[in-house]
Design a protein around this motif. Sequence first.
Motif, short mmCIF file in Angstrom:
data_model
loop_
_atom_site.label_atom_id
_atom_site.label_comp_id
_atom_site.label_asym_id
_atom_site.label_seq_id
_atom_site.Cartn_x
_atom_site.Cartn_y
_atom_site.Cartn_z
N LYS A 1 0.84 -1.20 0.00
CA LYS A 1 0.00 0.00 0.00
C LYS A 1 0.88 1.25 0.00
O LYS A 1 0.65 2.18 -0.78
N GLN A 2 1.88 1.27 0.87
CA GLN A 2 2.76 2.43 0.95
C GLN A 2 3.56 2.61 -0.35
O GLN A 2 3.76 3.74 -0.81
N LEU A 3 4.01 1.49 -0.94
CA LEU A 3 4.72 1.58 -2.22
C LEU A 3 3.82 2.13 -3.30
O LEU A 3 4.22 2.99 -4.09
N TYR A 4 2.58 1.66 -3.33
CA TYR A 4 1.62 2.14 -4.33
C TYR A 4 1.38 3.63 -4.15
O TYR A 4 1.38 4.39 -5.12
N LEU A 5 1.17 4.05 -2.90
CA LEU A 5 0.94 5.47 -2.63
C LEU A 5 2.17 6.30 -2.99
O LEU A 5 2.05 7.38 -3.56
N ALA A 6 3.35 5.79 -2.65
CA ALA A 6 4.59 6.52 -2.95
C ALA A 6 4.78 6.63 -4.47
O ALA A 6 5.15 7.69 -4.98
N LYS A 7 4.50 5.53 -5.19
CA LYS A 7 4.63 5.57 -6.65
C LYS A 7 3.64 6.57 -7.23
O LYS A 7 3.97 7.32 -8.14
N GLY A 8 2.42 6.56 -6.70
CA GLY A 8 1.41 7.50 -7.18
C GLY A 8 1.82 8.93 -6.91
O GLY A 8 1.66 9.81 -7.78
N GLU A 9 2.35 9.17 -5.73
CA GLU A 9 2.80 10.52 -5.37
C GLU A 9 3.96 10.95 -6.26
O GLU A 9 3.99 12.09 -6.75
N THR A 10 4.90 10.03 -6.49
CA THR A 10 6.04 10.34 -7.35
C THR A 10 5.58 10.62 -8.77
O THR A 10 6.04 11.57 -9.41
N LYS A 11 4.63 9.80 -9.24
CA LYS A 11 4.11 10.00 -10.59
C LYS A 11 3.40 11.35 -10.70
O LYS A 11 3.57 12.08 -11.68
N GLU A 12 2.62 11.68 -9.67
CA GLU A 12 1.91 12.96 -9.67
C GLU A 12 2.88 14.13 -9.66
O GLU A 12 2.71 15.10 -10.41
N LYS A 13 3.93 14.04 -8.83
CA LYS A 13 4.94 15.11 -8.80
C LYS A 13 5.64 15.22 -10.15
O LYS A 13 5.91 16.33 -10.63
N SER A 14 5.92 14.08 -10.75
CA SER A 14 6.57 14.07 -12.05
C SER A 14 5.68 14.72 -13.10
O SER A 14 6.14 15.53 -13.91
N LEU A 15 4.39 14.38 -13.07
CA LEU A 15 3.45 14.99 -14.01
C LEU A 15 3.35 16.49 -13.81
O LEU A 15 3.34 17.25 -14.79
N ARG A 16 3.28 16.90 -12.53
CA ARG A 16 3.23 18.35 -12.26
C ARG A 16 4.50 19.03 -12.75
O ARG A 16 4.44 20.14 -13.30
N GLY A 17 5.63 18.39 -12.55
CA GLY A 17 6.91 18.95 -13.01
C GLY A 17 6.95 19.07 -14.52
O GLY A 17 7.36 20.10 -15.07
N ARG A 18 6.49 18.01 -15.21
CA ARG A 18 6.47 18.06 -16.68
C ARG A 18 5.50 19.12 -17.16
O ARG A 18 5.78 19.84 -18.13
N GLU A 19 4.33 19.21 -16.50
CA GLU A 19 3.35 20.22 -16.89
C GLU A 19 3.93 21.62 -16.70
O GLU A 19 3.75 22.50 -17.55
N LYS A 20 4.66 21.81 -15.61
CA LYS A 20 5.27 23.12 -15.34
C LYS A 20 6.30 23.45 -16.43
O LYS A 20 6.32 24.57 -16.95
N ILE A 21 7.12 22.49 -16.79
CA ILE A 21 8.12 22.69 -17.84
C ILE A 21 7.42 22.97 -19.17
O ILE A 21 7.80 23.89 -19.91
N PHE A 22 6.37 22.17 -19.46
CA PHE A 22 5.61 22.32 -20.69
C PHE A 22 5.02 23.73 -20.79
O PHE A 22 5.17 24.41 -21.80
N LEU A 23 4.37 24.16 -19.71
CA LEU A 23 3.74 25.48 -19.71
C LEU A 23 4.77 26.60 -19.80
O LEU A 23 4.56 27.60 -20.49
N SER A 24 5.89 26.43 -19.09
CA SER A 24 6.90 27.48 -19.14
C SER A 24 7.54 27.57 -20.52
O SER A 24 7.89 28.66 -20.98
N ALA A 25 7.67 26.43 -21.20
CA ALA A 25 8.23 26.45 -22.56
C ALA A 25 7.31 27.22 -23.49
O ALA A 25 7.77 28.05 -24.30
N PHE A 26 6.00 26.99 -23.37
CA PHE A 26 5.07 27.71 -24.24
C PHE A 26 4.94 29.17 -23.82
O PHE A 26 4.74 30.04 -24.68
#
Length: 194
Positions: free
Chosen positions: A61-86
């Motif tokens: 459960k903790q691994l799943y939650l940690a992976k989800g949190e990491t994935k969410e942070k990664s997505l937010r980071g990519r979205e931030k980079i994407f938006l800043s590039a545009f």
Amino acid sequence: MAYDNLLKSVEESAEARERELLQKAEQQAEAIRAEARKRAEEIQQATIRDAERSVAIERNKQLYLAKGETKEKSLRGREKIFLSAFAEAERRLSGLRQDKQYPAIFERLARETVSAVGTNPFVLHVDKRDLDLCRTTLAAIGIRCEVIPDIECAGGLVAASPDGLVTIANTVESRIERIREHKRLAIYKILSGG
């Protein structure tokens, strides 16, 4: 004496019986202790298995939650980079009118827009800063239509049907938006290292 012998025999018999009962009781007690040890071992093993299972479930459960949190942070980071590039692209293109190539770019945008409209009647909407350039460009390519300087944009134009129901936007901003949506997956793939 016979009485003494009888009494002695009864006592010996009682003592033998007592030893026999004590021995039997000791055996039964040992059997009970052995059974209790066996049951305690089984209970202990079951408790350990249950604890290990609970720990494994909690760990997963903790691994799943940690992976989800990491994935969410990664997505937010990519979205931030994407938006800043545009945002950077929009910032750079905001000065497009000052570029000496802008008249040629505007002509290409006008040709694309007119071509997309086809033979249908249309009205062109432009930024007031492009009004003279638009009239010059339309004259050069042989297009006659109404031009209304009623939009604000970094460059380009919008064609609309006379009733305004159909519009074709070919501004810098609309092109950036189309590229943003069209290339989003490809850019995210690059940002993901794929």
